[in-house]
Design a protein around this motif. Structure first.
Motif, PDB file in Angstrom:
ATOM      1  N   GLU A  31     -27.556  42.493   9.910  1.00 37.02           N
ATOM      2  CA  GLU A  31     -27.579  41.951  11.252  1.00 37.02           C
ATOM      3  C   GLU A  31     -27.720  40.439  11.262  1.00 37.02           C
ATOM      4  O   GLU A  31     -27.601  39.808  12.304  1.00 37.02           O
ATOM      5  N   MET A  32     -27.965  39.872  10.102  1.00 33.52           N
ATOM      6  CA  MET A  32     -28.241  38.444  10.058  1.00 33.52           C
ATOM      7  C   MET A  32     -26.986  37.601   9.960  1.00 33.52           C
ATOM      8  O   MET A  32     -27.065  36.375   9.886  1.00 33.52           O
ATOM      9  N   THR A  33     -25.812  38.229   9.948  1.00 34.10           N
ATOM     10  CA  THR A  33     -24.585  37.437   9.997  1.00 34.10           C
ATOM     11  C   THR A  33     -24.363  36.867  11.395  1.00 34.10           C
ATOM     12  O   THR A  33     -23.666  35.868  11.543  1.00 34.10           O
ATOM     13  N   LYS A  34     -24.929  37.491  12.434  1.00 35.44           N
ATOM     14  CA  LYS A  34     -24.768  37.009  13.801  1.00 35.44           C
ATOM     15  C   LYS A  34     -25.752  35.871  14.048  1.00 35.44           C
ATOM     16  O   LYS A  34     -26.956  36.047  13.923  1.00 35.44           O
ATOM     17  N   LEU A  35     -25.217  34.710  14.423  1.00 40.80           N
ATOM     18  CA  LEU A  35     -26.055  33.538  14.605  1.00 40.80           C
ATOM     19  C   LEU A  35     -26.419  33.319  16.069  1.00 40.80           C
ATOM     20  O   LEU A  35     -27.543  32.929  16.367  1.00 40.80           O
TER      21      LEU A  35
ATOM     22  N   ARG B  57     -22.761  25.732  28.521  1.00 41.75           N
ATOM     23  CA  ARG B  57     -21.401  25.259  28.296  1.00 41.75           C
ATOM     24  C   ARG B  57     -20.384  26.380  28.497  1.00 41.75           C
ATOM     25  O   ARG B  57     -19.381  26.209  29.188  1.00 41.75           O
ATOM     26  N   PHE B  58     -20.639  27.502  27.875  1.00 42.58           N
ATOM     27  CA  PHE B  58     -19.691  28.615  27.984  1.00 42.58           C
ATOM     28  C   PHE B  58     -19.732  29.244  29.372  1.00 42.58           C
ATOM     29  O   PHE B  58     -18.718  29.753  29.849  1.00 42.58           O
ATOM     30  N   GLU B  59     -20.887  29.217  29.997  1.00 45.52           N
ATOM     31  CA  GLU B  59     -20.969  29.752  31.345  1.00 45.52           C
ATOM     32  C   GLU B  59     -20.160  28.892  32.317  1.00 45.52           C
ATOM     33  O   GLU B  59     -19.536  29.425  33.249  1.00 45.52           O
ATOM     34  N   ASN B  60     -20.142  27.581  32.088  1.00 45.61           N
ATOM     35  CA  ASN B  60     -19.395  26.686  32.972  1.00 45.61           C
ATOM     36  C   ASN B  60     -17.894  26.922  32.902  1.00 45.61           C
ATOM     37  O   ASN B  60     -17.165  26.658  33.865  1.00 45.61           O
ATOM     38  N   VAL B  61     -17.409  27.393  31.765  1.00 46.87           N
ATOM     39  CA  VAL B  61     -15.964  27.665  31.628  1.00 46.87           C
ATOM     40  C   VAL B  61     -15.674  29.158  31.738  1.00 46.87           C
ATOM     41  O   VAL B  61     -14.561  29.602  31.441  1.00 46.87           O
ATOM     42  N   ASN B  62     -16.688  29.950  32.186  1.00 47.58           N
ATOM     43  CA  ASN B  62     -16.523  31.393  32.414  1.00 47.58           C
ATOM     44  C   ASN B  62     -16.027  32.116  31.167  1.00 47.58           C
ATOM     45  O   ASN B  62     -15.082  32.912  31.219  1.00 47.58           O
ATOM     46  N   MET B  63     -16.678  31.833  30.049  1.00 48.75           N
ATOM     47  CA  MET B  63     -16.276  32.460  28.794  1.00 48.75           C
ATOM     48  C   MET B  63     -17.486  33.028  28.079  1.00 48.75           C
ATOM     49  O   MET B  63     -18.625  32.600  28.297  1.00 48.75           O
ATOM     50  N   GLU B  64     -17.210  33.996  27.228  1.00 48.93           N
ATOM     51  CA  GLU B  64     -18.229  34.591  26.368  1.00 48.93           C
ATOM     52  C   GLU B  64     -17.970  34.118  24.937  1.00 48.93           C
ATOM     53  O   GLU B  64     -16.843  33.747  24.585  1.00 48.93           O
ATOM     54  N   PHE B  65     -19.041  34.131  24.105  1.00 55.30           N
ATOM     55  CA  PHE B  65     -18.882  33.649  22.737  1.00 55.30           C
ATOM     56  C   PHE B  65     -19.753  34.474  21.795  1.00 55.30           C
ATOM     57  O   PHE B  65     -20.701  35.154  22.189  1.00 55.30           O
ATOM     58  N   GLU B  66     -19.391  34.360  20.512  1.00 53.21           N
ATOM     59  CA  GLU B  66     -20.181  34.978  19.450  1.00 53.21           C
ATOM     60  C   GLU B  66     -20.012  34.113  18.204  1.00 53.21           C
ATOM     61  O   GLU B  66     -18.913  33.968  17.680  1.00 53.21           O
ATOM     62  N   LEU B  67     -21.143  33.534  17.744  1.00 51.90           N
ATOM     63  CA  LEU B  67     -21.147  32.694  16.545  1.00 51.90           C
ATOM     64  C   LEU B  67     -21.718  33.515  15.396  1.00 51.90           C
ATOM     65  O   LEU B  67     -22.832  34.029  15.493  1.00 51.90           O
ATOM     66  N   PHE B  68     -20.932  33.634  14.331  1.00 47.58           N
ATOM     67  CA  PHE B  68     -21.396  34.445  13.208  1.00 47.58           C
ATOM     68  C   PHE B  68     -20.899  33.833  11.901  1.00 47.58           C
ATOM     69  O   PHE B  68     -20.008  32.992  11.863  1.00 47.58           O
ATOM     70  N   ARG B  69     -21.534  34.315  10.828  1.00 45.19           N
ATOM     71  CA  ARG B  69     -21.189  33.838   9.495  1.00 45.19           C
ATOM     72  C   ARG B  69     -20.098  34.732   8.919  1.00 45.19           C
ATOM     73  O   ARG B  69     -20.094  35.942   9.124  1.00 45.19           O
ATOM     74  N   GLU B  70     -19.151  34.133   8.201  1.00 45.59           N
ATOM     75  CA  GLU B  70     -18.010  34.887   7.702  1.00 45.59           C
ATOM     76  C   GLU B  70     -18.402  35.887   6.621  1.00 45.59           C
ATOM     77  O   GLU B  70     -18.006  37.063   6.677  1.00 45.59           O
TER      78      GLU B  70
END
Length: 782
Positions: A412-416, A382-395
């Motif tokens: 290191e476990m806050t990064k999902l 999905r993100f590759e199709n819109v030429n974007m990078e992402f990072e999902l993490f816990r607050e």
């Protein structure tokens, strides 16, 4: 000093030698101009002068009594100019073509032409700063409008891109939150089944409180030590295992998670009793979490039982080995409490990590395959199709100490989940979208990495294009204005401004002037080898001479009418209207300056030119006759009389009419030395059609009578060399020289004896000089 002829002609004396009669060829006797006489029969001698076919300097220079053009007939090389002068590029090009020269010659001509055009272009810019201002204004306006348009498109593109990023980020985060919530439903179902099925109610009693069935303490496992209880015969009972398998299988099948939940565990009395994985039920390790010093498991029971954790207790993701390989997993815990009433009520107090807690039955947990969930979401595509990078993490940071169940650092476990270049995301090139989940607040940071960030890829090119286009329009504007101003300057040099305005409106240009002073000058002789000059050389010589006279005309604020042949005409009092004495003064000073310049002028070959001049004052009519090649002409008796003043004058002399003489006598700020023309005891000169006319010679001019002699306290002006007395020097201290209007660079005081300025025609062997310390001699004064 207005009329005293005793003052002799000259400036400071020096050993001045003029060409002798043997080396001077006078053309005065052969140069005549046929003009009408008086009234309505007068023929204009400026732009409308009629010349007879008599000989002039052209005929003398080319030889013979034939006309100039007849003398040139039959000569192929008469117009060739073999000097190394490339001013005429067209002639040079023609010569190359005629001689068959090729190779670098055309390139040289092109380069020379480009150089001359460029130089001329910048010279015009220097003369007219308004071109630069307007061109820069065009550049600023076009560049500003272009930048505004580009910036508007950029902002729209960035907004659309950021909205897309927010939408995809929110959609992805919500998908994971929903899937994560759905995957936790089996845990709630398992808790309810355990509490209401009664199948496992006896397990807490059989296991008992610590230290009942204690098998070992401080047993080393990954991440810390554990206390182990002996659960053999309790948790491995066939019926217990069958009930556990049946319960877990049924719950898993009902919720159809396709293997996302790969392991279940049951902890009665906080002791690892049963587990389910790989489709099989089995006895667990017997670890007692209430008494184990392991940092992770001790924190789990404190959170869910001592601190009464609200909701699911989720930890992860962390790495775990699965049959399919290493994967990221979550583990989720939910406490189980005993009933406080009924025959099965468990009323004993359980010590949990040193704290007494009542009604503790234990807890159950499951393991979620986070890697499998990410693959099924297609989030990377999905993100590759819109030429974007992402990072999902816990607050928020995990509350389970420094390590996880396998001893890995919990920070290191806050990064999902994250893409390959997620480390390049920052506040400037990304947006954050927050989503609530069972695991707390999840933040999905989405952005675009690279040099442009949110900006479109075409933005730098568009900005550069706007700047280049603005620059091109600026140059085109400058070129157009340069051409316009060149045309305007050329027209202004040919016609007065008021005449131009009338012609542009289609009006007839006729103007009457009450009093105008008219000046004529003509070349009447030369010295040296001028007789061997070619016509092109003569043209260049005349151009050089008259160009300098044009500068003098501009300096003295007189109007040049035209140059016809080798005759030069200027007026004052028209087209700019001034009083009669002001106009006469301007023309007289111009005439003196012109005679002084010609006396020092030499061609490149060392030849000298001799001129004669005449002036007359009176009423005239000026205007433009005809429409083709319009010229500003002067008509009237005054013009004719001034021409006759010139034609009857003498070499290097200025003859003026009686009217001009009287106007010059009335000048306020200048004193003119003028002598009456005498011949054979008769004053004046015979003028055809007018009889004997009283005329005068203009000798010199100064601000006052005392400025005609060197006296102690007098000042010599540098570089013109004119003398000023102390009073005049103080009066004109901050002004140009009043006689020649030259800029004064320095003023040198005379320290010698008082000395009369002697006549230039007399050779003086011991002429007075200035003080050596002053650095100025009498020769520099001339």
């Amino acid at each position: 000093m207005k009329s005293d002829p005793s003052y002799t002609k000259g400036t400071i004396a020096s050993t001045t030698r003029r060409p002798t009669d043997s080396t001077t060829i006078s053309l005065a006797s052969t140069n005549s101009i046929s003009r009408g006489s008086g009234g309505n029969n007068t023929t204009n001698t400026g732009t409308s002068a009629s010349y007879a076919t008599s000989t002039n300097i052209w005929a003398k220079l080319l030889g013979g009594n034939e006309s100039v053009w007849d003398g040139l007939d039959g000569r192929d090389d008469v117009y060739d100019d073999h000097n190394d002068d490339h001013d005429d590029l067209i002639s040079t090009k023609s010569r190359y073509e005629n001689e068959g020269i090729c190779g670098t010659a055309p390139l040289k001509i092109c380069l020379m032409g480009a150089w001359y055009e460029t130089r001329h272009f910048f010279e015009t810019l220097g003369k007219h700063p308004v071109i630069i201002v307007v061109s820069l204004a065009v550049f600023g306006l076009v560049c500003g409008l272009g930048m505004w348009a580009v910036e508007s498109e950029r902002e729209a593109f960035v907004k659309d891109r950021m909205d897309t990023a927010k939408f995809v980020a929110r959609e992805t985060a919500e998908y994971f939150a929903n899937e994560f919530r759905r995957s936790m439903v089996p845990l709630y179902a398992l808790r309810e089944a355990i509490q209401y099925s009664k199948n496992f109610d006896a397990l807490p009693s059989l296991i008992g409180n610590y230290p009942s069935n204690l098998q070992a303490e401080n047993v080393a496992i990954l991440g810390g030590d554990m206390t182990q209880r002996n659960i053999t015969g309790v948790c491995d009972q066939p019926q217990v295992l069958a009930d556990w398998k049946s319960m877990v299988t049924k719950i898993s099948d009902e919720h159809d998670l396709n293997g996302l939940i790969f392991r279940y565990r049951l902890w009665p009395m906080n002791v690892a009793c049963l587990e389910f994985k790989g489709g099989e039920a089995m006895m667990d390790s017997g670890m007692d979490a209430s008494y184990s010093p392991h940092p992770f498991w001790s924190q789990v029971v404190i959170d869910i039982q001592v601190d009464r954790w609200n909701g699911l207790h989720v930890f992860g993701p962390f790495e775990a080995k699965l049959p399919s390989g290493v994967a990221d997993v979550f583990c989720t815990h939910i406490p189980l409490w005993t009933s406080t009433t009924g025959e099965n009520a468990f009323k004993d107090v359980v010590k949990v990590q040193g704290t007494d807690v009542q009604n503790v039955w234990g807890f159950t947990m499951l393991y979620l395959n986070w890697s499998a969930m990410k693959e099924r979401s297609n989030m990377y595509e999905r993100f590759e199709n819109v030429n974007m990078e992402f990072e999902l993490f816990r607050e928020e940071e995990p509350r389970l100490g420094d390590v996880g169940p396998k001893g890995l650092p919990t920070k290191e476990m806050t990064k999902l989940a994250w893409s390959e270049q997620a480390d390049k995301l920052n506040e400037g090139n990304s947006v954050e979208v927050k989503t609530e989940s069972l695991h707390g607040i999840w933040i999905n940071r989405v952005g675009v990495v690279g040099d442009n960030g949110w900006n479109p890829e075409w933005w730098p090119t568009a900005v550069a294009s706007v700047v280049v286009a603005s620059f091109i329009l600026m140059v085109l504007t400058a070129m157009t204005m340069v051409k316009s101003y060149l045309h305007k300057d050329l027209v202004n040099r040919m016609l007065p401004k008021q005449a131009i305005r009338k012609l542009q409106r289609g009006q007839t240009v006729v103007e009457k002037y009450n009093i105008v002073t008219v000046f004529f000058a003509d070349i009447v002789g030369y010295t040296g080898a001028a007789g061997s000059m070619r016509p092109a050389q003569v043209m260049k010589m005349l151009n050089e001479l008259y160009t300098e006279l044009d500068k003098l005309a501009e300096k003295h604020q007189v109007y040049k009418v035209e140059t016809v042949g080798n005759q030069y005409m200027v007026v004052a009092g028209a087209p700019e209207r001034v009083t009669g004495r002001v106009g006469a003064q301007r023309v007289a000073l111009f005439a003196l300056d012109a005679i002084n310049f010609v006396s020092k002028y030499q061609t490149k070959e060392g030849d000298k030119i001799l001129i004669r001049a005449g002036m007359a004052s009176g009423p005239t009519v000026a205007g433009v006759v005809g429409q083709a090649m319009p010229r500003y002409c002067f008509f009237g008796e005054t013009v004719d009389f001034a021409s006759k003043m010139e034609s009857t004058s003498k070499k290097m002399k200025i003859q003026v009419s009686e009217m001009t003489y009287r106007l010059l006598l009335d000048c306020v700020n200048l004193q003119f030395v003028m002598t009456k023309r005498m011949k054979g005891g008769i004053a004046g000169v015979e003028i055809k059609g007018k009889g004997q006319q009283l005329t005068f010679w203009i000798e010199k001019a100064s601000p006052c009578e005392k400025c005609f002699e060197l006296a102690t306290g007098s000042f010599a002006l540098v570089p013109c060399g004119h003398i000023m007395c102390a009073d005049c020097n103080e009066k004109y201290k901050m002004l140009p020289c009043p006689t020649c209007r030259c800029k004064v660079d320095d003023r040198v005081e005379w320290r010698g004896k008082p000395t009369k300025i002697v006549d230039e025609s007399v050779e003086v062997e011991h002429a007075p000089v200035f003080d050596e310390e002053a650095g100025l001699t009498s020769e520099t004064m001339l």
